[in-house]
Design a protein around this motif. Structure first.
Motif, PDB file in Angstrom:
ATOM      1  N   GLY A 158      37.667  59.974  21.902  1.00 31.30           N
ATOM      2  CA  GLY A 158      38.272  59.888  20.826  1.00 31.30           C
ATOM      3  C   GLY A 158      39.291  58.436  20.676  1.00 31.30           C
ATOM      4  N   TYR A 159      39.577  58.223  21.983  1.00 31.41           N
ATOM      5  CA  TYR A 159      40.114  57.002  21.948  1.00 31.41           C
ATOM      6  C   TYR A 159      39.548  55.535  21.590  1.00 31.41           C
ATOM      7  N   PHE A 160      37.799  55.798  22.418  1.00 27.45           N
ATOM      8  CA  PHE A 160      37.730  54.811  21.775  1.00 27.45           C
ATOM      9  C   PHE A 160      36.914  54.999  20.561  1.00 27.45           C
ATOM     10  N   LEU A 161      37.118  55.836  20.184  1.00 30.81           N
ATOM     11  CA  LEU A 161      36.742  55.546  18.184  1.00 30.81           C
ATOM     12  C   LEU A 161      37.611  54.940  17.204  1.00 30.81           C
ATOM     13  N   LYS A 162      39.005  55.470  18.087  1.00 25.72           N
ATOM     14  CA  LYS A 162      40.189  55.210  16.925  1.00 25.72           C
ATOM     15  C   LYS A 162      40.185  53.519  17.662  1.00 25.72           C
ATOM     16  N   SER A 163      40.281  53.102  18.647  1.00 24.15           N
ATOM     17  CA  SER A 163      39.803  51.476  18.722  1.00 24.15           C
ATOM     18  C   SER A 163      39.123  51.162  18.220  1.00 24.15           C
ATOM     19  N   VAL A 164      38.134  51.214  18.183  1.00 23.66           N
ATOM     20  CA  VAL A 164      36.689  50.560  17.605  1.00 23.66           C
ATOM     21  C   VAL A 164      36.938  50.241  16.092  1.00 23.66           C
ATOM     22  N   SER A 165      37.217  51.302  15.910  1.00 26.09           N
ATOM     23  CA  SER A 165      37.527  51.549  14.450  1.00 26.09           C
ATOM     24  C   SER A 165      38.774  50.943  13.479  1.00 26.09           C
TER      25      SER A 165
ATOM     26  N   GLN B 242      34.335  69.071  31.803  1.00 27.89           N
ATOM     27  CA  GLN B 242      34.480  67.628  31.548  1.00 27.89           C
ATOM     28  C   GLN B 242      33.801  67.177  30.119  1.00 27.89           C
ATOM     29  N   VAL B 243      33.361  68.254  29.428  1.00 26.97           N
ATOM     30  CA  VAL B 243      33.089  67.875  27.936  1.00 26.97           C
ATOM     31  C   VAL B 243      34.467  68.109  27.347  1.00 26.97           C
ATOM     32  N   TYR B 244      35.093  68.360  27.416  1.00 30.58           N
ATOM     33  CA  TYR B 244      36.912  67.790  26.850  1.00 30.58           C
ATOM     34  C   TYR B 244      37.069  66.571  27.372  1.00 30.58           C
ATOM     35  N   ALA B 245      37.427  66.236  28.543  1.00 27.86           N
ATOM     36  CA  ALA B 245      37.975  64.777  29.300  1.00 27.86           C
ATOM     37  C   ALA B 245      36.930  63.686  28.436  1.00 27.86           C
ATOM     38  N   ALA B 246      35.522  63.605  28.868  1.00 26.51           N
ATOM     39  CA  ALA B 246      35.318  63.224  27.728  1.00 26.51           C
ATOM     40  C   ALA B 246      35.064  62.614  26.200  1.00 26.51           C
ATOM     41  N   SER B 247      35.298  63.988  25.510  1.00 28.89           N
ATOM     42  CA  SER B 247      35.908  64.192  24.887  1.00 28.89           C
ATOM     43  C   SER B 247      36.836  63.322  23.951  1.00 28.89           C
ATOM     44  N   VAL B 248      37.944  63.620  24.873  1.00 30.82           N
ATOM     45  CA  VAL B 248      38.809  62.441  25.187  1.00 30.82           C
ATOM     46  C   VAL B 248      38.771  61.037  24.585  1.00 30.82           C
ATOM     47  N   PHE B 249      38.405  61.003  25.683  1.00 36.04           N
ATOM     48  CA  PHE B 249      37.802  59.959  25.585  1.00 36.04           C
ATOM     49  C   PHE B 249      36.793  59.376  24.713  1.00 36.04           C
TER      50      PHE B 249
ATOM     51  N   SER C 161      33.811  77.879  18.957  1.00 36.21           N
ATOM     52  CA  SER C 161      34.787  77.855  19.751  1.00 36.21           C
ATOM     53  C   SER C 161      34.628  76.333  20.613  1.00 36.21           C
ATOM     54  N   LEU C 162      33.304  76.194  20.970  1.00 35.26           N
ATOM     55  CA  LEU C 162      33.524  75.083  21.148  1.00 35.26           C
ATOM     56  C   LEU C 162      33.371  74.153  20.838  1.00 35.26           C
ATOM     57  N   ARG C 163      32.831  74.118  19.138  1.00 32.68           N
ATOM     58  CA  ARG C 163      33.342  72.922  18.886  1.00 32.68           C
ATOM     59  C   ARG C 163      34.984  72.648  18.377  1.00 32.68           C
ATOM     60  N   ARG C 164      35.111  73.635  18.708  1.00 36.59           N
ATOM     61  CA  ARG C 164      36.677  73.385  17.992  1.00 36.59           C
ATOM     62  C   ARG C 164      37.780  72.736  19.416  1.00 36.59           C
ATOM     63  N   LEU C 165      36.835  73.200  20.295  1.00 35.38           N
ATOM     64  CA  LEU C 165      37.721  72.473  21.428  1.00 35.38           C
ATOM     65  C   LEU C 165      37.914  71.170  21.940  1.00 35.38           C
ATOM     66  N   VAL C 166      35.807  70.971  21.087  1.00 31.06           N
ATOM     67  CA  VAL C 166      35.637  69.209  21.068  1.00 31.06           C
ATOM     68  C   VAL C 166      36.600  68.541  20.217  1.00 31.06           C
ATOM     69  N   LEU C 167      36.130  69.271  19.501  1.00 29.98           N
ATOM     70  CA  LEU C 167      37.293  68.247  17.765  1.00 29.98           C
ATOM     71  C   LEU C 167      38.262  67.966  18.119  1.00 29.98           C
ATOM     72  N   GLU C 168      39.364  69.137  18.856  1.00 29.33           N
ATOM     73  CA  GLU C 168      40.343  68.549  19.324  1.00 29.33           C
ATOM     74  C   GLU C 168      40.769  67.730  20.041  1.00 29.33           C
ATOM     75  N   ALA C 169      39.489  67.746  20.989  1.00 31.38           N
ATOM     76  CA  ALA C 169      39.714  66.823  22.212  1.00 31.38           C
ATOM     77  C   ALA C 169      39.834  65.249  22.374  1.00 31.38           C
ATOM     78  N   VAL C 170      38.491  64.982  20.239  1.00 31.28           N
ATOM     79  CA  VAL C 170      38.955  63.783  19.548  1.00 31.28           C
ATOM     80  C   VAL C 170      39.744  63.803  19.270  1.00 31.28           C
ATOM     81  N   ALA C 171      40.335  64.244  18.505  1.00 32.36           N
ATOM     82  CA  ALA C 171      41.746  64.491  17.757  1.00 32.36           C
ATOM     83  C   ALA C 171      43.139  63.466  18.576  1.00 32.36           C
ATOM     84  N   PHE C 172      42.474  64.047  20.371  1.00 27.39           N
ATOM     85  CA  PHE C 172      44.032  64.114  21.201  1.00 27.39           C
ATOM     86  C   PHE C 172      43.676  63.335  21.310  1.00 27.39           C
ATOM     87  N   GLY C 173      42.828  62.400  21.398  1.00 28.96           N
ATOM     88  CA  GLY C 173      41.936  60.683  22.198  1.00 28.96           C
ATOM     89  C   GLY C 173      42.753  59.641  20.899  1.00 28.96           C
ATOM     90  N   SER C 174      42.270  60.398  19.820  1.00 29.06           N
ATOM     91  CA  SER C 174      42.644  59.226  18.716  1.00 29.06           C
ATOM     92  C   SER C 174      44.110  59.238  18.714  1.00 29.06           C
TER      93      SER C 174
END
Length: 249
Positions: A92-99, A83-90, A218-231
């Motif tokens: 990242g997508y959200f931050l890119k759009s708003v930025s 759930q954390v990974y999926a939420a982080s992808v969205f 490792s959790l930090r890496r996973l979340v950062l990757e998900a945010v980057a994936f969304g962006s």
């Protein structure tokens, strides 16, 4: 679209995390190398601040954590991790759009500021006044000071609206629209990527949930990757849609 996203990751020297079962050794999940710096480097400073707050809120790791804190271990449910990974992808997508929206409005604000400065005319005293009249009562200095103060105040008010304040200015409906992928292809891509990462059993995580031992790094890496994936997904979706008409989500 997926190949283009992989290419964007390769540009910053970050390989995507493989299926998590391949990263588990003796019952412990470790993702190495962490690539934290590379994954953070794709964001602007203001967006990076929001990303770090997101990571801290999800995994409980302080923004300015020490090396010891990063290597500390914790237990996390596999369901929650998915759930954390999926939420982080969205996210990242959200931050890119708003930025991008924020950057656009900044440019418009600068343009308006330039127009106001060009059209601004200060009060001119009649030429018939005796020489030195305005200096006698200090009127000239006060008028210039007032005009400059007004312009500086207007500029500072615009400048003080940082990204976080800008983002908080939207209502819930607007924020949800920023986070919603514009195409069905993007939604399907997120789902397929998550399945590839967590395995085909992801759909049955509720029944077969288990606890994973891993480090905060490792959790930090996973979340950062998900945010980057969304962006990267936002960029890729925009590019592909300009060439091929994607299905509206």
């Amino acid at each position: 679209m997926y190949i283009l996203i992989l290419y964007r990751f390769s540009e910053v020297g970050v390989p995507l995390v493989p299926k998590l079962s391949r990263c588990a050794y003796n019952g412990r999940l470790e993702i190495w190398p962490s690539k934290v710096w590379e994954l953070e480097s794709i964001h602007s400073l203001e967006v990076l601040e929001m990303v770090r707050e997101h990571v801290s809120a999800l995994i409980g790791l302080r923004v300015n954590s020490s090396v010891t804190d990063n290597w500390a271990t914790t237990e996390i449910q596999q369901l929650y991790l998915g759930q954390v990974y999926a939420a982080s992808v969205f996210y990242g997508y959200f931050l890119k759009s708003v930025s991008l929206r924020h950057r656009l409005e900044q440019c418009l604000a600068v343009a308006d500021q330039d127009i106001d400065l060009d059209n601004n005319t200060s009060f001119q005293f009649p030429g018939s006044l005796p020489c030195g009249f305005t200096h006698l009562f200090g009127l000239e200095g006060n008028l210039k000071s007032a005009s400059s103060s007004s312009q500086d105040q207007s500029w500072q008010e615009w400048k003080c609206e940082n990204f976080k304040c800008f983002m908080m200015g939207f209502d819930t409906e607007a924020l949800e629209s920023f986070a919603k992928p514009k195409s069905k292809e993007a939604v399907n891509l997120i789902e397929k990527h998550s399945r590839a990462l967590f395995g085909d059993e992801m759909a049955g995580l509720v029944e077969n949930d288990k606890v994973i031992l891993t480090s905060f790094l490792s959790l930090r890496r996973l979340v950062l990757e998900a945010v980057a994936f969304g962006s990267f997904l936002w960029d890729t979706e925009e590019y592909v849609n300009s060439v091929f008409k994607l299905k509206v989500n």
